[in-house]
Design a protein around this motif. Structure first.
Motif, PDB file in Angstrom:
ATOM      1  N   GLN A  90      -9.473   7.110  -7.030  1.00 21.97           N
ATOM      2  CA  GLN A  90      -8.057   6.884  -6.768  1.00 21.97           C
ATOM      3  C   GLN A  90      -7.514   5.735  -7.606  1.00 21.97           C
ATOM      4  OE1 GLN A  90      -7.386   6.271  -2.628  1.00 21.97           O
ATOM      5  NE2 GLN A  90      -8.334   8.197  -1.991  1.00 21.97           N
ATOM      6  N   ARG A  91      -6.195   5.719  -7.780  1.00 18.78           N
ATOM      7  CA  ARG A  91      -5.544   4.575  -8.387  1.00 18.78           C
ATOM      8  C   ARG A  91      -5.614   3.402  -7.436  1.00 18.78           C
ATOM      9  NH1 ARG A  91       0.224   6.099 -10.810  1.00 18.78           N
ATOM     10  NH2 ARG A  91       0.138   3.833 -11.004  1.00 18.78           N
ATOM     11  N   CYS A  92      -5.321   2.214  -7.975  1.00 20.73           N
ATOM     12  CA  CYS A  92      -5.380   1.011  -7.146  1.00 20.73           C
ATOM     13  C   CYS A  92      -4.256   1.017  -6.111  1.00 20.73           C
ATOM     14  CB  CYS A  92      -5.261  -0.232  -8.023  1.00 20.73           C
ATOM     15  SG  CYS A  92      -5.242  -1.784  -7.093  1.00 20.73           S
ATOM     16  N   VAL A  93      -4.635   0.949  -4.840  1.00 20.18           N
ATOM     17  CA  VAL A  93      -3.683   0.743  -3.749  1.00 20.18           C
ATOM     18  C   VAL A  93      -3.742  -0.754  -3.434  1.00 20.18           C
ATOM     19  CG1 VAL A  93      -3.065   1.331  -1.394  1.00 20.18           C
ATOM     20  CG2 VAL A  93      -4.072   3.064  -2.889  1.00 20.18           C
ATOM     21  N   LEU A  94      -2.779  -1.496  -3.931  1.00 23.99           N
ATOM     22  CA  LEU A  94      -2.813  -2.955  -3.871  1.00 23.99           C
ATOM     23  C   LEU A  94      -2.575  -3.463  -2.459  1.00 23.99           C
ATOM     24  CD1 LEU A  94      -3.089  -5.324  -5.916  1.00 23.99           C
ATOM     25  CD2 LEU A  94      -0.591  -5.377  -6.004  1.00 23.99           C
ATOM     26  N   ALA A 132       0.814  -1.207   0.000  1.00 25.07           N
ATOM     27  CA  ALA A 132       0.000   0.000   0.000  1.00 25.07           C
ATOM     28  C   ALA A 132       0.849   1.259   0.000  1.00 25.07           C
ATOM     29  CB  ALA A 132      -0.934   0.004   1.214  1.00 25.07           C
ATOM     30  N   ALA A 133       1.988   1.233   0.695  1.00 23.66           N
ATOM     31  CA  ALA A 133       2.782   2.449   0.877  1.00 23.66           C
ATOM     32  C   ALA A 133       3.245   3.041  -0.444  1.00 23.66           C
ATOM     33  CB  ALA A 133       3.990   2.152   1.752  1.00 23.66           C
ATOM     34  N   ALA A 134       3.568   2.195  -1.426  1.00 23.55           N
ATOM     35  CA  ALA A 134       4.097   2.681  -2.699  1.00 23.55           C
ATOM     36  C   ALA A 134       3.081   3.510  -3.472  1.00 23.55           C
ATOM     37  CB  ALA A 134       4.553   1.510  -3.569  1.00 23.55           C
ATOM     38  N   ALA A 135       1.801   3.339  -3.150  1.00 26.07           N
ATOM     39  CA  ALA A 135       0.782   4.040  -3.922  1.00 26.07           C
ATOM     40  C   ALA A 135      -0.017   5.027  -3.100  1.00 26.07           C
ATOM     41  CB  ALA A 135      -0.177   3.024  -4.559  1.00 26.07           C
ATOM     42  N   VAL A 136       0.167   5.051  -1.771  1.00 29.16           N
ATOM     43  CA  VAL A 136      -0.665   5.900  -0.928  1.00 29.16           C
ATOM     44  C   VAL A 136      -0.493   7.370  -1.269  1.00 29.16           C
ATOM     45  CG1 VAL A 136      -0.974   6.753   1.413  1.00 29.16           C
ATOM     46  CG2 VAL A 136      -0.901   4.306   0.990  1.00 29.16           C
ATOM     47  N   ALA A 137       0.753   7.869  -1.369  1.00 30.16           N
ATOM     48  CA  ALA A 137       0.978   9.294  -1.602  1.00 30.16           C
ATOM     49  C   ALA A 137       0.395   9.758  -2.937  1.00 30.16           C
ATOM     50  CB  ALA A 137       2.466   9.604  -1.517  1.00 30.16           C
ATOM     51  N   PRO A 138       0.733   9.096  -4.065  1.00 29.23           N
ATOM     52  CA  PRO A 138       0.155   9.532  -5.327  1.00 29.23           C
ATOM     53  C   PRO A 138      -1.343   9.324  -5.380  1.00 29.23           C
ATOM     54  CG  PRO A 138       1.422   7.509  -5.644  1.00 29.23           C
ATOM     55  CD  PRO A 138       1.732   8.005  -4.278  1.00 29.23           C
ATOM     56  N   ALA A 139      -1.842   8.282  -4.727  1.00 24.61           N
ATOM     57  CA  ALA A 139      -3.277   8.047  -4.738  1.00 24.61           C
ATOM     58  C   ALA A 139      -4.010   9.161  -4.038  1.00 24.61           C
ATOM     59  CB  ALA A 139      -3.598   6.706  -4.081  1.00 24.61           C
ATOM     60  N   ASN A 167       2.198   0.421 -11.439  1.00 22.53           N
ATOM     61  CA  ASN A 167       2.424   1.825 -11.751  1.00 22.53           C
ATOM     62  C   ASN A 167       1.764   2.241 -13.072  1.00 22.53           C
ATOM     63  OD1 ASN A 167       3.966   2.038  -9.419  1.00 22.53           O
ATOM     64  ND2 ASN A 167       5.890   1.565 -10.488  1.00 22.53           N
ATOM     65  N   GLU A 168       1.596   1.285 -13.993  1.00 22.93           N
ATOM     66  CA  GLU A 168       0.972   1.579 -15.286  1.00 22.93           C
ATOM     67  C   GLU A 168      -0.509   1.242 -15.311  1.00 22.93           C
ATOM     68  OE1 GLU A 168       3.122  -0.086 -18.632  1.00 22.93           O
ATOM     69  OE2 GLU A 168       4.915  -0.309 -17.381  1.00 22.93           O
ATOM     70  N   GLU A 169      -1.000   0.576 -14.274  1.00 22.23           N
ATOM     71  CA  GLU A 169      -2.381   0.095 -14.231  1.00 22.23           C
ATOM     72  C   GLU A 169      -2.665  -0.739 -15.479  1.00 22.23           C
ATOM     73  OE1 GLU A 169      -4.144   0.182 -11.747  1.00 22.23           O
ATOM     74  OE2 GLU A 169      -3.593   1.888 -10.517  1.00 22.23           O
ATOM     75  N   ARG A 170      -1.790  -1.722 -15.711  1.00 22.86           N
ATOM     76  CA  ARG A 170      -1.890  -2.563 -16.899  1.00 22.86           C
ATOM     77  C   ARG A 170      -1.762  -4.017 -16.510  1.00 22.86           C
ATOM     78  NH1 ARG A 170       2.278  -4.317 -20.814  1.00 22.86           N
ATOM     79  NH2 ARG A 170       3.824  -3.107 -19.646  1.00 22.86           N
ATOM     80  N   LEU A 171      -2.612  -4.866 -17.109  1.00 22.39           N
ATOM     81  CA  LEU A 171      -2.579  -6.299 -16.868  1.00 22.39           C
ATOM     82  C   LEU A 171      -2.335  -7.033 -18.183  1.00 22.39           C
ATOM     83  CD1 LEU A 171      -5.328  -5.151 -15.076  1.00 22.39           C
ATOM     84  CD2 LEU A 171      -4.843  -7.363 -14.014  1.00 22.39           C
ATOM     85  N   LEU A 172      -1.485  -8.036 -18.136  1.00 24.04           N
ATOM     86  CA  LEU A 172      -1.239  -8.897 -19.288  1.00 24.04           C
ATOM     87  C   LEU A 172      -1.684 -10.307 -18.925  1.00 24.04           C
ATOM     88  CD1 LEU A 172      -0.052  -9.720 -22.029  1.00 24.04           C
ATOM     89  CD2 LEU A 172       2.181  -9.936 -20.898  1.00 24.04           C
ATOM     90  N   TYR A 204      -5.582 -10.705  -3.927  1.00 28.17           N
ATOM     91  CA  TYR A 204      -5.223  -9.299  -3.771  1.00 28.17           C
ATOM     92  C   TYR A 204      -6.445  -8.449  -4.115  1.00 28.17           C
ATOM     93  CZ  TYR A 204      -0.193 -10.234  -3.407  1.00 28.17           C
ATOM     94  OH  TYR A 204       1.047 -10.655  -2.992  1.00 28.17           O
ATOM     95  N   SER A 205      -6.443  -7.225  -3.625  1.00 27.14           N
ATOM     96  CA  SER A 205      -7.538  -6.303  -3.934  1.00 27.14           C
ATOM     97  C   SER A 205      -7.007  -4.881  -3.943  1.00 27.14           C
ATOM     98  CB  SER A 205      -8.672  -6.446  -2.916  1.00 27.14           C
ATOM     99  OG  SER A 205      -8.232  -6.063  -1.619  1.00 27.14           O
ATOM    100  N   CYS A 206      -7.834  -3.946  -4.407  1.00 31.34           N
ATOM    101  CA  CYS A 206      -7.510  -2.525  -4.381  1.00 31.34           C
ATOM    102  C   CYS A 206      -8.258  -1.883  -3.216  1.00 31.34           C
ATOM    103  CB  CYS A 206      -7.907  -1.852  -5.691  1.00 31.34           C
ATOM    104  SG  CYS A 206      -7.010  -2.458  -7.135  1.00 31.34           S
TER     105      CYS A 206
END
Length: 451
Positions: free
Chosen positions: A31-35, A14-21, A113-118, A65-67
């Motif tokens: 918000q973006r996904c906070v995994l 969660a920490a990697a996305a909390v600030a930008p989210a 970071n790209e919000e992309r799934l393959l 996992y969830s957002c």
């Protein structure tokens, strides 16, 4: 893994996305996904702390996992997460779900970071409308403010898309099936397909090298040598360089072919630079043809050329052909009575050809017969007439001209020619020998026709 380690993993993700989210969340934007890892899933996990303070995680035994704060989930048999890269690998029975899409596959990679799934391996993607995609590989791009405004689905490896559409009452219609080497779907509305495109819908079958479809406007465009075949008891076929297909309420209404266009039905072969077909109740009703190279209409008994053509085909039976500017109608004389190389013809600024397209109920095999030709504006005609007792290769010929010429026909034979205003011409008839001809005798009679 201890409960403390599980908590550490969740906080680290969660920490990697909390600030930008939080920054993006200002003003009420999504918000973006906070995994986050769901510790209740019972997965077996191993954590390796990195110099950056991030963790690499290796998990098995069923992973979820969830957002944070969003209705998104990622499930798989096992997973690997690399903290510095922000990449999550999911392996075995992978299932991704969010309100805008569901994706199932054997393997999946999520770039946070790209919000992309393959997704790879037996991919099945389902969109809210019911549209489904099946193929070996697909990339799904989430709709996230600041990154992209709408979802995007890209698949290659020749996937199949069943595009679900609804009518004005909201009722789902039979799907449109699309196969191609590469397919892109934007916002469940725009579809781009490339490489041996094959489109099947209840009323037509289309082939081409590339295609574009807009569900909102009901427009489809096929490019690079496309071919469309209408499906009905009397089918038609259209080809060209580019073809546009227009529908209304999911019913085919109009098809336009641009560049070397050819429309072919049981009654007509139409060729021009541009052909515009109008369809009603899944039957071809009208056709327009024009272009710098002129237009040609070939029926079972006639060839009609002009700068432009307007063909009326009620019930997909040819009724009339309107030829405008530099019009020319040609036909072969009846080969059972006349044997000559030159064709009968009629010229004028405009020509209207009328066909008898009324048949007995249930008769779908008969070909419409030409019953009348009308030329107006500098009209000229030339035709052959079989003479009783004369050789088949020596018929009578008649040439006339006037302001307007009307030719009446029956059983492919000229019955009457009517010339209106400024009429003149010539009639040449062979002399039928009743006795041995005298030496040097003439075998023809020439009669000059005057008004």
């Amino acid at each position: 893994m201890t409960s403390r380690a599980v908590a550490a993993l969740g906080l680290t993700l969660a920490a990697a996305a909390v600030a930008p989210a939080r920054a993006r969340g200002q003003g009420g934007e999504p918000q973006r996904c906070v995994l986050q890892f769901e510790s209740s899933s019972g997965a077996r996990s191993t954590l390796n702390k990195l110099p950056s303070g991030q963790y690499n995680a290796y998990q098995g035994g069923g992973v979820t996992y969830s957002c944070v704060g969003q209705n998104n989930t990622l499930k798989a048999d096992s997973a690997e997460y690399y903290g510095d890269l922000g990449v999550l690998y999911l392996i075995g029975n992978v299932h991704y779900a969010e309100p805008r899409a569901k994706v199932d596959s054997r393997r999946m990679t999520y770039w946070k970071n790209e919000e992309r799934l393959l997704a790879e391996g037996d991919v099945v993607s389902t969109l809210p409308s019911g549209t489904t995609l099946r193929g070996p590989r697909a990339e799904y791009y989430r709709a996230v403010p600041g990154i992209r405004p709408s979802t995007r689905l890209i698949a290659n490896g020749r996937p199949t898309i069943s595009l679900v559409q609804v009518d004005s009452t909201g009722k789902k219609q039979p799907p449109v099936d699309i196969r191609a080497d590469r397919v892109t779907v934007d916002a469940d509305s725009l579809v781009y397909a490339g490489g041996s495109v094959d489109i099947t819908r209840p009323d037509l079958h289309a082939l081409g090298d590339s295609a574009f479809m807009d569900k909102g406007t009901e427009l489809a465009r096929l490019m690079r040598g496309p071919v469309i075949e209408g499906k009905s008891e009397r089918p038609f076929k259209l080809s060209g360089t580019t073809i546009d297909v227009y529908s209304r309420q999911r019913q085919l209404e109009r098809v336009i072919s641009l560049g070397n266009a050819n429309a072919l039905s049981e009654d007509l072969d139409l060729r021009a630079d541009t052909i515009d077909l109008r369809v009603s109740a899944n039957k071809l009703e009208r056709a327009y043809a024009w272009g710098a190279n002129g237009a040609r209409a070939i029926s079972p008994s006639q060839l009609i050329t002009a700068d432009s053509l307007d063909v009326r085909l009620p019930g997909q039976r040819i009724r009339q052909v309107f030829a405008v500017k530099h019009a020319l109608a040609q036909s072969d004389p009846d080969s059972t009575k006349i044997s000559v190389k030159e064709r009968d013809w009629l010229r004028g600024d405009t020509i209207v050809a009328s066909f008898d397209s009324v048949f007995a109920a249930g008769d779908t095999s008969s070909k419409p017969q030409l019953v009348q030709l009308v030329a107006r504006g500098g009209a000229q005609s030339f035709y052959h007439i079989a003479i009783a007792g004369a050789p088949r290769d020596k018929p009578a010929v008649n040439y006339v001209r006037g302001r307007a010429i009307t030719v009446a026909l029956a059983n492919r034979q000229v019955q009457r020619v009517t010339v209106t205003e400024k009429a003149s011409g010539v009639y040449v008839e062979p002399v039928v020998a009743r006795a041995p001809a005298a030496a040097g005798g003439d075998s023809t009679t020439v009669r000059k026709q005057q008004p």
